[in-house]
Design a protein around this motif. Structure first.
Motif, PDB file in Angstrom:
ATOM      1  N   HIS A  52      37.714 -19.524 -56.901  1.00 51.95           N
ATOM      2  CA  HIS A  52      36.332 -19.193 -57.231  1.00 51.95           C
ATOM      3  C   HIS A  52      35.905 -19.823 -58.557  1.00 51.95           C
ATOM      4  CE1 HIS A  52      32.539 -17.313 -57.266  1.00 51.95           C
ATOM      5  NE2 HIS A  52      32.831 -16.297 -58.057  1.00 51.95           N
TER       6      HIS A  52
ATOM      7  N   ASP B  53      24.711 -10.275 -62.155  1.00 52.98           N
ATOM      8  CA  ASP B  53      25.563 -10.528 -60.990  1.00 52.98           C
ATOM      9  C   ASP B  53      26.139  -9.208 -60.460  1.00 52.98           C
ATOM     10  OD1 ASP B  53      27.129 -11.798 -59.076  1.00 52.98           O
ATOM     11  OD2 ASP B  53      28.688 -12.375 -60.504  1.00 52.98           O
TER      12      ASP B  53
ATOM     13  N   HIS C 113      25.437 -19.605 -57.563  1.00 52.61           N
ATOM     14  CA  HIS C 113      26.557 -19.212 -58.433  1.00 52.61           C
ATOM     15  C   HIS C 113      27.854 -18.857 -57.687  1.00 52.61           C
ATOM     16  CE1 HIS C 113      25.426 -15.040 -57.560  1.00 52.61           C
ATOM     17  NE2 HIS C 113      26.597 -14.676 -58.068  1.00 52.61           N
ATOM     18  N   ASP C 114      27.735 -18.315 -56.468  1.00 53.78           N
ATOM     19  CA  ASP C 114      28.947 -17.939 -55.720  1.00 53.78           C
ATOM     20  C   ASP C 114      29.225 -18.893 -54.563  1.00 53.78           C
ATOM     21  OD1 ASP C 114      29.961 -15.729 -57.119  1.00 53.78           O
ATOM     22  OD2 ASP C 114      28.667 -14.312 -56.054  1.00 53.78           O
TER      23      ASP C 114
ATOM     24  N   HIS D 243      29.596 -17.363 -65.186  1.00 55.35           N
ATOM     25  CA  HIS D 243      29.535 -16.009 -64.604  1.00 55.35           C
ATOM     26  C   HIS D 243      30.937 -15.473 -64.318  1.00 55.35           C
ATOM     27  CE1 HIS D 243      30.141 -17.278 -60.333  1.00 55.35           C
ATOM     28  NE2 HIS D 243      30.409 -16.015 -60.135  1.00 55.35           N
TER      29      HIS D 243
HETATM   30 FE   FE2 Z   1      31.227 -14.856 -58.510  1.00 56.61          FE
END
Ligand code: FE2
Ligand code: FE2
Length: 196
Positions: free
Chosen positions: A67, A113, A56-57, A91
């Protein structure tokens, strides 16, 4: 194109390709473990939930200003299914994307998260520095102390819980249970024998 399920191995090698930061890799592993735990608890797709959590990141270390958008570009170029890409984007809803969490997977990702960050910070100030002997009530206490781990966005977590119709305490328990499964890998095995 786009119909192949990305494997855990594929996700992990992408993660390692784009990330060198120990803290970010541990964050990815923690979120992955919690996603897997939550999927299992619901009888849902543990493999997919884990992969989305892990990735996810992906872009955050190298492209913080883009991002989510950069991850979308990378995963799409890799032929990842749209369902996975959308889940990752959600997210960052209201922060860097307008993809509002819709599925159960997306709502859980959105909520855990930030919550993994609070659980990590809480574990690190305990005598044992461990998640293995940690109880939800310790995290709840830290939740109320807004100056503790001030970077953890409690509003995001509250919004996520509302979407899910879940109580904070239950969600914290699930996050702790998931993180225990990878305690060693995320540096939170600590020494449960240590006492205060
Ligand atoms: Fe993030
Ligand atoms: Fe994250």
């Amino acid at each position: 194109m786009g119909a192949v399920r990305p494997s855990r191995e594929e996700a992990f090698s992408l993660l390692m390709q784009y990330n060198k930061s120990d803290a970010l890799i541990k964050h990815a592993l923690a979120v992955e473990a919690v996603m897997r735990y939550c999927a299992r608890k619901r009888g849902l797709d543990e493999q997919m939930w884990g992969v989305v959590g892990l990735i996810h990141d992906l872009d955050y270390e190298q492209f913080p200003a883009q991002h989510c958008r950069k991850t979308e570009e990378i995963l799409t170029a890799q032929g990842w299914p749209a369902e996975y890409v959308r889940a990752v984007l959600s997210h960052g809803w209201g922060i860097c994307t307008d993809a509002e969490p819709q599925s159960e997977l997306e709502k859980i990702l959105y909520t855990v998260d930030e919550l993994t960050g609070l659980v990590t910070a809480t574990a690190l100030v305990r005598p044992s520095r461990s998640v293995l002997d940690m109880e939800a009530k310790s995290v709840k206490k830290k939740w109320k102390d807004k100056s503790f781990a001030a970077g953890v966005n409690r509003d995001v977590i509250t919004r996520g819980l509302e979407m899910l119709g879940m109580e904070l305490g239950e969600m914290i328990e699930d996050v702790i249970m998931g993180m225990r499964e990878v305690a060693e890998e995320i540096g939170l095995k600590g020494n449960p024998e240590a006492s205060g």
